[in-house]
Design an enzyme around this catalytic site. Structure first.
Site, PDB file in Angstrom:
ATOM      1  N   GLY A  22       3.858   0.061   1.023  1.00 45.13           N
ATOM      2  CA  GLY A  22       3.069   0.721  -0.061  1.00 45.13           C
ATOM      3  C   GLY A  22       2.025  -0.249  -0.427  1.00 45.13           C
ATOM      4  N   CYS A  23       1.463  -0.097  -1.541  1.00 44.83           N
ATOM      5  CA  CYS A  23       0.451  -1.143  -1.848  1.00 44.83           C
ATOM      6  C   CYS A  23       0.627  -2.487  -1.916  1.00 44.83           C
ATOM      7  CB  CYS A  23      -0.087  -0.409  -3.563  1.00 44.83           C
ATOM      8  SG  CYS A  23      -1.305  -1.557  -4.085  1.00 44.83           S
ATOM      9  N   PHE A  24      -0.269  -3.352  -1.336  1.00 49.46           N
ATOM     10  CA  PHE A  24      -0.032  -4.632  -1.045  1.00 49.46           C
ATOM     11  C   PHE A  24      -0.164  -5.446  -2.572  1.00 49.46           C
ATOM     12  CE2 PHE A  24      -4.300  -4.797   0.996  1.00 49.46           C
ATOM     13  CZ  PHE A  24      -4.859  -4.687  -0.100  1.00 49.46           C
ATOM     14  N   TRP A  25      -0.632  -4.820  -3.559  1.00 41.69           N
ATOM     15  CA  TRP A  25      -0.628  -5.636  -4.723  1.00 41.69           C
ATOM     16  C   TRP A  25       0.804  -5.990  -5.194  1.00 41.69           C
ATOM     17  CZ3 TRP A  25      -4.361  -2.358  -7.650  1.00 41.69           C
ATOM     18  CH2 TRP A  25      -5.733  -2.428  -7.085  1.00 41.69           C
TER      19      TRP A  25
END
Length: 303
Positions: free
Chosen positions: A137-140
């Protein structure tokens, strides 16, 4: 997935067969890995290959969990397919006494692609540390989780699975470049194992939703493991089978396992994004809850 030619589609997707002695890997003897042409999942090691004089590449073993077997409709032969994408490879034969293992995977060259051991894209540039490249998912959020683990030396957000000319945030966010948002992890194997990293990976996202994590939708958010070694492939398949058998998830796991090729670093403003922008709405609503849940699950693994 690789863009296939019409002939590759005929063999891999329609279960066709190439002419004997026509494929590029019939007499191929370089050291490295043979991957699925369609999805790049590692299938065979070069040491599995032998010359069966049959006109097609022959292997007397496979990477565990990489190849599936299905009896043909006529009951005469056993088809072999890529476990990950279902692509047709060829057929498997036993009892021919051609090698000590007494088995022959007869594979179409066109179903394969090859990565040499000295390929710079497969080489590990870090002597002390091992590498893992994961998309969840979102790498953050993923970066924040792995940065907090004991034994992890460095985590970098970036893109894998596509080509260099499209490796930028705006292009990748379109979902049309083939990249996944990933984290590139350097870790000390003396402090944390790859299986432990996989344990965190599968507990920190939903591996059963195809091309989606929560409200983040698109192939750039797919669950994926870009394997650096065949041992990582073995451990990833073992972990997925273990989770399936334990019925940890109500739906099948759809995590993709693909050979690592290239990592493109994300723009510098993504570095330590959650640590620097924790009050940003997305971080508050999406990243923070996942991170807090993770910390309660893996207290003993935190720095």
């Amino acid at each position: 997935m690789t863009q296939l030619t019409d002939f590759e589609k005929y063999v891999i997707e329609q279960k066709g067969t190439e002419r004997p002695f026509s494929g590029e890997y019939v007499d191929h003897d370089a050291q490295g890995l043979y991957l699925c042409k369609k999805c790049l999942a590692p299938l065979y090691k070069s040491e599995h290959k032998f010359n069966a004089h049959c006109g097609w590449p022959a292997f007397d073993d496979e990477i565990p969990g990489a190849v599936d077997r299905t009896l043909d409709a006529d009951g005469q032969r056993t088809e072999i397919t890529c476990h990950q994408c279902g692509g047709h490879l060829g057929h498997v034969f036993e009892g021919e006494l051609l090698t000590d293992k007494n088995i022959r995977h007869c594979v179409n060259s066109v179903s394969l692609t090859f990565k040499a051991n000295d390929d710079k894209d497969l080489a590990d540039p870090v002597e002390k540390f091992q590498l893992a490249t994961l998309g969840a998912g979102c790498f953050w959020c993923v970066e924040a989780i792995f940065n907090s683990l004991k034994g992890v030396h460095k985590v970098k957000s970036g893109y894998s699975g596509g080509e260099a000319r499209h490796a930028n945030y705006d292009a990748v966010c379109s979902g049309r470049t083939g990249h996944a948002e990933v984290v590139h992890i350097e870790y000390d194997e003396d402090e944390i194992s790859f299986s432990e990293i996989l344990e965190v990976f599968f507990n920190s996202h939903n591996p059963t939703t195809l091309n989606r994590q929560g409200n983040d939708i698109g192939p750039q958010y797919r669950s994926v493991i870009f394997a650096h070694t065949d041992q990582q492939v073995i451990e990833a398949n073992k972990m997925i089978n273990k989770l399936h058998e334990a019925h940890v998830w109500p739906e099948p796991i759809v995590t993709e396992i693909t050979a690592f090729q290239t990592f493109y670093e994300a723009e510098s403003y993504h570095d330590d994004y959650f640590a620097k922008h924790g009050e940003q709405p997305y971080c508050q609503m999406v990243v923070k809850p996942k991170f807090e849940k993770f910390k309660t699950q893996f207290v003993d693994k935190l720095k």
